[in-house]
Design an enzyme around this catalytic site. Structure first.
Site, PDB file in Angstrom:
ATOM      1  N   LYS A 116       0.844  -1.172   0.012  1.00  0.00           N
ATOM      2  CA  LYS A 116      -0.104  -0.186  -0.104  1.00  0.00           C
ATOM      3  C   LYS A 116       0.678   1.280   0.021  1.00  0.00           C
ATOM      4  O   LYS A 116       0.320   2.133  -0.634  1.00  0.00           O
ATOM      5  CB  LYS A 116      -0.818   0.018   1.154  1.00  0.00           C
ATOM      6  CG  LYS A 116      -1.999  -0.967   1.318  1.00  0.00           C
ATOM      7  CD  LYS A 116      -2.855  -0.830   2.402  1.00  0.00           C
ATOM      8  CE  LYS A 116      -4.027  -1.892   2.194  1.00  0.00           C
ATOM      9  NZ  LYS A 116      -3.830  -3.389   2.221  1.00  0.00           N
ATOM     10  N   LYS A 147      -2.571   1.562   9.197  1.00  0.00           N
ATOM     11  CA  LYS A 147      -2.968   0.266   8.324  1.00  0.00           C
ATOM     12  C   LYS A 147      -1.512  -0.508   8.006  1.00  0.00           C
ATOM     13  O   LYS A 147      -0.489  -0.113   7.834  1.00  0.00           O
ATOM     14  CB  LYS A 147      -3.463   1.041   6.942  1.00  0.00           C
ATOM     15  CG  LYS A 147      -4.580   1.927   7.147  1.00  0.00           C
ATOM     16  CD  LYS A 147      -4.969   2.841   5.875  1.00  0.00           C
ATOM     17  CE  LYS A 147      -5.348   1.677   4.856  1.00  0.00           C
ATOM     18  NZ  LYS A 147      -6.057   2.474   3.572  1.00  0.00           N
ATOM     19  N   GLY A 153      -8.852  -6.772   3.838  1.00  0.00           N
ATOM     20  CA  GLY A 153      -9.661  -7.170   4.743  1.00  0.00           C
ATOM     21  C   GLY A 153     -10.003  -6.750   6.073  1.00  0.00           C
ATOM     22  O   GLY A 153     -10.529  -7.296   7.059  1.00  0.00           O
ATOM     23  N   GLY A 154      -9.272  -5.358   6.385  1.00  0.00           N
ATOM     24  CA  GLY A 154      -9.349  -4.904   7.665  1.00  0.00           C
ATOM     25  C   GLY A 154      -8.233  -5.535   8.510  1.00  0.00           C
ATOM     26  O   GLY A 154      -8.266  -5.145   9.664  1.00  0.00           O
ATOM     27  N   HIS A 197     -16.821   5.055   1.392  1.00  0.00           N
ATOM     28  CA  HIS A 197     -15.901   3.901   0.842  1.00  0.00           C
ATOM     29  C   HIS A 197     -16.688   3.774  -0.779  1.00  0.00           C
ATOM     30  O   HIS A 197     -17.686   3.396  -1.018  1.00  0.00           O
ATOM     31  CB  HIS A 197     -15.920   2.627   1.306  1.00  0.00           C
ATOM     32  CG  HIS A 197     -15.079   1.765   0.551  1.00  0.00           C
ATOM     33  ND1 HIS A 197     -13.752   1.239   1.210  1.00  0.00           N
ATOM     34  CD2 HIS A 197     -14.648   1.124  -0.686  1.00  0.00           C
ATOM     35  CE1 HIS A 197     -13.428   0.504   0.477  1.00  0.00           C
ATOM     36  NE2 HIS A 197     -13.842   0.451  -0.847  1.00  0.00           N
ATOM     37  N   HIS A 224     -14.357  -3.388   8.728  1.00  0.00           N
ATOM     38  CA  HIS A 224     -13.883  -2.800   7.683  1.00  0.00           C
ATOM     39  C   HIS A 224     -13.970  -3.812   6.309  1.00  0.00           C
ATOM     40  O   HIS A 224     -13.401  -3.798   5.480  1.00  0.00           O
ATOM     41  CB  HIS A 224     -12.334  -2.914   7.753  1.00  0.00           C
ATOM     42  CG  HIS A 224     -11.979  -1.739   9.014  1.00  0.00           C
ATOM     43  ND1 HIS A 224     -12.131  -0.399   9.037  1.00  0.00           N
ATOM     44  CD2 HIS A 224     -11.416  -2.015  10.156  1.00  0.00           C
ATOM     45  CE1 HIS A 224     -12.076   0.050  10.232  1.00  0.00           C
ATOM     46  NE2 HIS A 224     -11.276  -0.926  10.908  1.00  0.00           N
ATOM     47  N   ASN A 278      -7.668  -3.166  -6.563  1.00  0.00           N
ATOM     48  CA  ASN A 278      -7.754  -4.500  -6.120  1.00  0.00           C
ATOM     49  C   ASN A 278      -7.498  -5.225  -7.650  1.00  0.00           C
ATOM     50  O   ASN A 278      -8.448  -4.940  -8.389  1.00  0.00           O
ATOM     51  CB  ASN A 278      -9.249  -4.754  -5.622  1.00  0.00           C
ATOM     52  CG  ASN A 278      -9.452  -4.439  -4.246  1.00  0.00           C
ATOM     53  OD1 ASN A 278     -10.332  -3.822  -3.880  1.00  0.00           O
ATOM     54  ND2 ASN A 278      -8.640  -4.753  -3.199  1.00  0.00           N
ATOM     55  N   ARG A 280      -7.975  -7.667  -9.368  1.00  0.00           N
ATOM     56  CA  ARG A 280      -8.985  -8.945  -9.308  1.00  0.00           C
ATOM     57  C   ARG A 280     -10.379  -8.609  -9.662  1.00  0.00           C
ATOM     58  O   ARG A 280     -10.662  -7.461  -9.585  1.00  0.00           O
ATOM     59  CB  ARG A 280      -8.757  -9.775  -8.237  1.00  0.00           C
ATOM     60  CG  ARG A 280      -9.413  -9.175  -6.891  1.00  0.00           C
ATOM     61  CD  ARG A 280      -9.129 -10.104  -5.609  1.00  0.00           C
ATOM     62  NE  ARG A 280      -9.283  -9.466  -4.634  1.00  0.00           N
ATOM     63  CZ  ARG A 280     -10.244  -8.607  -4.153  1.00  0.00           C
ATOM     64  NH1 ARG A 280     -11.574  -8.976  -4.724  1.00  0.00           N
ATOM     65  NH2 ARG A 280     -10.391  -8.007  -2.919  1.00  0.00           N
ATOM     66  N   VAL A 283     -15.699  -9.016  -5.240  1.00  0.00           N
ATOM     67  CA  VAL A 283     -16.832  -9.743  -4.863  1.00  0.00           C
ATOM     68  C   VAL A 283     -18.285  -9.048  -5.326  1.00  0.00           C
ATOM     69  O   VAL A 283     -19.125  -9.735  -5.618  1.00  0.00           O
ATOM     70  CB  VAL A 283     -17.067  -9.843  -3.321  1.00  0.00           C
ATOM     71  CG1 VAL A 283     -18.327 -10.482  -2.709  1.00  0.00           C
ATOM     72  CG2 VAL A 283     -15.946 -10.540  -2.795  1.00  0.00           C
TER      73      VAL A 283
END
Length: 494
Positions: A116, A147, A153-154, A197, A224, A278, A280, A283
């Protein structure tokens, strides 16, 4: 051309990819651990390869075993789904080194977004708005967010409001990140209070075309992790939408991206700040598919085969809202066991990894299904989704259905007033205990009628109705509350 595709995943996303493969005539290969031997995704594939064991590290996360499964099954392409190895650059390289087609972005693009802190530097150089990185020892402002540099995923994330608590929370985040991702690196940035978000779906081919397929609002989260998502965001104006799309396209071009991906942002008013990319399929991709009328998996496969995208993306139509149905309790603790009955009806899309009789394993993510309502308006989409959840028959395992219904019926959600702290402000209310009965009659004295309650039917019948009588059930069929001789009848029974 892809002839036989192996999905290096399980559950709902494997079934989702298989569905598109059947439509395209592509043969399919499933992987399964011992815990998934009877899972629906195994039955739906043309071929299935067993990965003995149950723990992810020795099955779905074992790169050498997945590559060997491709060899023994004759697969010539790999789709990673989401989670597991989907954002692992080493896995993408191993697939390509084996002479297989990788349905995903280049390994270098995945690696560039793996950290990140490194991603923030790249995005800043590309002109994408980012939050400043603060000194972990003396950030100079509070509240702040600690972070993890790797993963998601938090995990490894902490909100710090008290300077005296900073050192302890930084160390706690380091330990969690090391245990979860094998990388204890953390960084600190300002916390945007009540931010949304918002993420942008991007799709790029190998010929220089990059699409921005609108934004998704993913602000309703627990720990998160997203719970309810929608497209488009109810708070994004056309001007802000254009800014987000421009930033997302800049991000994709900066790392030489191809395939489907998502660029995530925090939005506070008109302020926009990059979160991550992301690399990919997300979801929550179904809400974009419904609004834009596309099949993102099909487009992934076509791009992997070298196809060229049209110059401009399709135009959006309508609104879609998705709810993630989890096997978990109100404390967000995962549940396991036999799902004796799983039936969801209504005018909704259901992407499920389970069916009636499935075993919900303690070894994997507890998400059972994604249920998506689509309509011409946001209100219509929410109403369809709530109706389907309310009528769903879910027996055998505790789920978060009640929480989802509370969210959808919350007046703040109905107004579109959501942010990442929504569930902290509106925590789910536990249902009454089994066997509980409403007390009747209610404690006396009964409350007086509300001042706004109508006292006549002067406003009835409404326009178009033939008579007021047609709007009211016959008195003989109207239930009346019981009364006791010692108490006056309640006002509403008169």
């Amino acid at each position: 051309m892809i002839r036989r595709l192996l999905v290096a995943n399980r559950g709902e996303i494997a079934r989702r990819v298989f569905r598109t493969c059947r439509e395209l005539g592509v043969e399919t290969v499933a992987l399964y651990s011992d815990a998934d031997a009877d899972a629906p995704h195994v039955a739906e594939a043309g071929l299935a390869v067993r990965l003995s064991g149950v723990k992810p590290a020795g099955t779905y996360l074992a790169i050498d075993r997945v590559i060997e499964a491709c060899r023994v099954s004759g697969a010539d392409a790999v789709h990673p789904g989401y989670g597991f190895l989907s954002e692992n650059a080493a896995f993408a390289r191993a697939v390509l080194d084996a002479g297989l087609t990788w349905v995903g972005p280049p390994p270098d693009a995945i690696a560039a977004m793996g950290s990140k802190t490194g991603a923030k530097r790249l995005m800043a150089e590309a002109g994408v708005p980012v939050l400043p990185t603060l000194d972990p020892a003396a950030p100079g402002e509070f509240p702040v967010l600690v972070k993890a540099s790797a993963g998601g995923g938090g995990r490894g994330m902490r909100v710090v409001r008290d300077p005296a608590d900073l050192a302890r929370q930084v160390e706690s985040a380091r330990r969690e990140a090391e245990a979860a991702f094998g990388d204890g690196g953390v960084f600190v940035e300002p916390l945007l209070e009540r931010a949304r978000h918002v993420e942008v779906q991007v799709l790029a081919d190998g010929h220089g075309t990059v699409w921005a397929l609108g934004e998704r609002e993913c602000s309703v989260q627990r720990r998160h992790q997203k719970v309810v998502e929608e497209c488009p965001s109810p708070a994004v104006t056309p001007e802000l939408r254009a800014r987000l799309a421009d930033a997302a396209v800049r991000a994709a071009r900066a790392i030489g991206y191809t395939g489907a991906g998502t660029v995530e942002f925090l939005v506070a008013g008109e302020r926009v700040a990059f979160l991550e990319v992301n690399t990919r399929l997300q979801v929550e991709h179904p809400v974009t598919e419904l609004v834009y009328g596309v099949d993102l998996v099909r487009l992934q496969l076509e791009v992997a085969e070298g196809a060229r995208l049209p110059e401009a993306p399709p135009e959006p139509r309508g609104h879609a809202v998705e709810a993630r149905l989890y096997a978990e309790d109100l404390a967000y603790l995962p549940q396991s066991g036999v799902l004796h009955r799983f039936e969801v009806t209504g005018v909704v899309r259901v992407d499920a990894g389970v069916e009636s009789g499935s075993v919900v394993s303690p070894h994997y993510d507890p998400m059972l299904a994604k249920i998506v309502g689509y309509g011409a308006t946001r209100g219509e989409a929410v109403r369809k989704l709530a109706s389907a959840l309310r009528g769903a028959r879910l027996h055998g395992v505790t789920t978060n259905r009640d929480m989802l219904l509370q969210i959808l019926k919350n007046p703040a959600f109905e107004r579109g007033d959501t942010h990442t702290g929504f569930l902290d402000e509106h925590p789910p209310v536990p249902p009454p205990p089994p066997g509980a009965r409403r007390r009747w009659p209610p404690p006396w004295p009964w409350p007086a009628p509300a001042a706004t309650a109508p006292r006549s039917c002067a406003a009835f019948p409404p326009a178009g109705a033939t008579s007021a009588r047609s709007l009211v059930r016959p008195a003989s069929r109207r239930p009346r509350p019981p009364t006791t001789p010692s108490r006056p009848a309640p006002p509403w029974s008169r």
